[in-house]
Write a protein that holds these residues in place. Structure first.
Motif, PDB file in Angstrom:
ATOM      1  N   ASN A  57     -12.222  21.858  30.842  1.00  0.00           N
ATOM      2  CA  ASN A  57     -11.885  21.011  31.999  1.00  0.00           C
ATOM      3  C   ASN A  57     -12.473  21.510  33.309  1.00  0.00           C
ATOM      4  N   TYR A  62     -18.779  14.645  32.820  1.00  0.00           N
ATOM      5  CA  TYR A  62     -18.399  14.274  31.460  1.00  0.00           C
ATOM      6  C   TYR A  62     -19.102  12.959  31.132  1.00  0.00           C
ATOM      7  N   ILE A  64     -19.553  10.006  28.578  1.00  0.00           N
ATOM      8  CA  ILE A  64     -18.984   9.357  27.391  1.00  0.00           C
ATOM      9  C   ILE A  64     -20.019   8.404  26.817  1.00  0.00           C
ATOM     10  N   VAL A  75     -11.412   8.251  27.397  1.00  0.00           N
ATOM     11  CA  VAL A  75     -10.995   8.412  28.804  1.00  0.00           C
ATOM     12  C   VAL A  75      -9.561   8.943  28.856  1.00  0.00           C
ATOM     13  N   LEU A  78      -9.067  12.580  28.749  1.00  0.00           N
ATOM     14  CA  LEU A  78      -9.687  13.396  29.800  1.00  0.00           C
ATOM     15  C   LEU A  78      -8.806  13.518  31.045  1.00  0.00           C
ATOM     16  N   VAL A  81      -9.167  16.647  33.436  1.00  0.00           N
ATOM     17  CA  VAL A  81     -10.429  17.114  34.001  1.00  0.00           C
ATOM     18  C   VAL A  81     -10.548  16.663  35.452  1.00  0.00           C
ATOM     19  N   VAL A  85     -16.491  11.502  35.561  1.00  0.00           N
ATOM     20  CA  VAL A  85     -16.540  10.971  34.195  1.00  0.00           C
ATOM     21  C   VAL A  85     -17.333   9.664  34.196  1.00  0.00           C
ATOM     22  N   HIS A  87     -19.554   6.616  31.773  1.00  0.00           N
ATOM     23  CA  HIS A  87     -19.935   6.114  30.446  1.00  0.00           C
ATOM     24  C   HIS A  87     -21.379   5.621  30.503  1.00  0.00           C
ATOM     25  N   ILE A  97     -12.697   3.478  33.207  1.00  0.00           N
ATOM     26  CA  ILE A  97     -12.534   4.875  33.629  1.00  0.00           C
ATOM     27  C   ILE A  97     -11.711   4.958  34.917  1.00  0.00           C
ATOM     28  N   ALA A 104     -15.009   8.222  38.821  1.00  0.00           N
ATOM     29  CA  ALA A 104     -15.526   7.416  37.718  1.00  0.00           C
ATOM     30  C   ALA A 104     -16.953   6.980  38.013  1.00  0.00           C
TER      31      ALA A 104
END
Lengths: 254, 254
Positions: A57, A62, A64, A75, A78, A81, A85, A87, A97, A104
């Motif tokens: 973390n 991150y 995805i 999601v 996570l 974290v 993040v 995608h 997200i 996000a």
């Protein structure tokens, strides 16, 4: 940047290799299937995990890169974290997200990936988006390290782009397939048509497709179109594709 | 070889330039439109005519490269020649020539030609046929001088190939066009999708298209397909193309 990769498919694999090549640090690879995670982690010389509870973390980013309908579940895993993040999906809203996490983003590479074929990321359009201005700048820097073609697109435009890609890539490939079906049925090799496929694509790299349309439909050559339809008499689906696309060409170019 | 070229369009122009480049002698260019004949003749440093009565009847080869439905009329104007007479059409039977003249043939280059874009004939598949064995050997020698890809095909196979080319080239180009329409409507530039078009073609130069099919239809991803169809609600023709091609992909890959 320390990056955790969530996913082990084509996009995840190509992206991870490209990220490592520009000096980023992939600290973990997650996949629900540990064998898949291990395969990719081995290429990256990093850790493989299949349990989101073991996630590092402390990473900055991150990514995805799993099937669209599996993103939400990842999601949810996570929540501890603090990093950004993102995608990599063309069709999925950033909200999947941002409704759960503050930082996000989207990092969508517009390309068709195959396991076997290496790709130069320099030429791959990367479409980026973030709900967080500071994180967006970081994402932009990363995208420019990977590619010369970085586009800042909101979700609506990204979805249109993904739909356009279905026409330009997925449907196009299926037409190649139908051409192959016709050739094979008549003991002709697909090789004979490959130079035509290459040139058809090459033409629109320097012109707009409407300017270089050729064939019986754009000439309104009913005699040839009728001959073709009768050649397809025992292949009703190909006949339907032929009629649908010919009618559309005639309508656009009338 | 002394060659008379009958026609002045894209195929005639590219073919004439390639023939001159390998040392063949274009002795005349015919077009019903004298200006068109003159334009091409000037490039070849040869004579332009617009009256078939003035045709040089001592040439070895007469290449008819006019619209399909104009071939028969040109053939009728060649009753006094003794050399081999070929057409360059994918769909026209050799009989349109052989029913009138003894030395008949076909010389069909399988490629999409644009006026503006130069092409290397080395890579263009040339499909040849003749009713005369001796003439066929001459035609074969000529074809091999121009291209590394020479195919001896009868009329039935040639027509199948032409039909397959409509799918792989004409319809494909129209899909590029539809992708562009979607992009333009949403203030996105066609440039963003060009790398995807190039890679989609590149993939099938080394694999068969059915092996590399991607997209929502082959994954049977109904949720994405339904989203796409609703995005196309005000473009019913694109919706029809989307449904027709998605259904065909699902059927082939089920």
């Amino acid at each position: 940047m320390n990056i955790v990769l969530l996913g082990s498919g084509n996009v995840a694999t190509h992206l991870a290799i490209a990220l490592k090549a520009v000096g980023e640090n992939i600290v973990q690879v997650f996949s629900p299937n540990l064998e898949h995670a291990k395969q990719l982690a081995a290429k990256l010389n990093t850790q493989a995990i299949n349990n989101l509870a073991e996630i590092n973390n402390q990473a900055d980013l991150y990514i995805i890169s799993v099937k669209d309908d599996a993103i939400a579940e990842v999601v949810n895993g996570l929540s501890n974290v603090d990093g950004l993040v993102v995608h990599t999906s063309g069709t999925t809203d950033i909200k999947v997200i941002s409704s759960v996490l503050n930082k996000a983003g989207v990092f969508y590479p517009l390309q068709t990936f195959s396991k076997a074929k290496e790709l130069n990321f320099n030429n791959i359009p990367l479409c980026i988006e973030s709900t967080d201005a500071e994180q967006f700048e970081k994402l932009k820097v990363l995208a420019h390290k990977l590619s010369n073609k970085v586009y800042e697109l909101d979700g609506e435009k990204r979805k249109v782009l993904h739909l356009a890609a279905v026409f330009a890539c997925n449907f196009t490939n299926h037409l190649y397939s139908m051409a192959n079906e016709l050739l094979v049925k008549n003991d002709l090799d697909f090789d004979i048509i490959r130079p035509l496929i290459a040139e058809t694509a090459n033409k629109v790299l320097i012109d707009l497709p409407a300017n270089v349309q050729t064939g019986p439909a754009v000439r309104n050559d009913e005699s040839t179109m009728n001959k073709h339809l009768s050649m397809l008499a025992d292949l009703p689906e190909l006949q339907e594709i032929y009629e649908t696309l010919s009618n559309s060409i005639k309508l656009v170019h009338k």
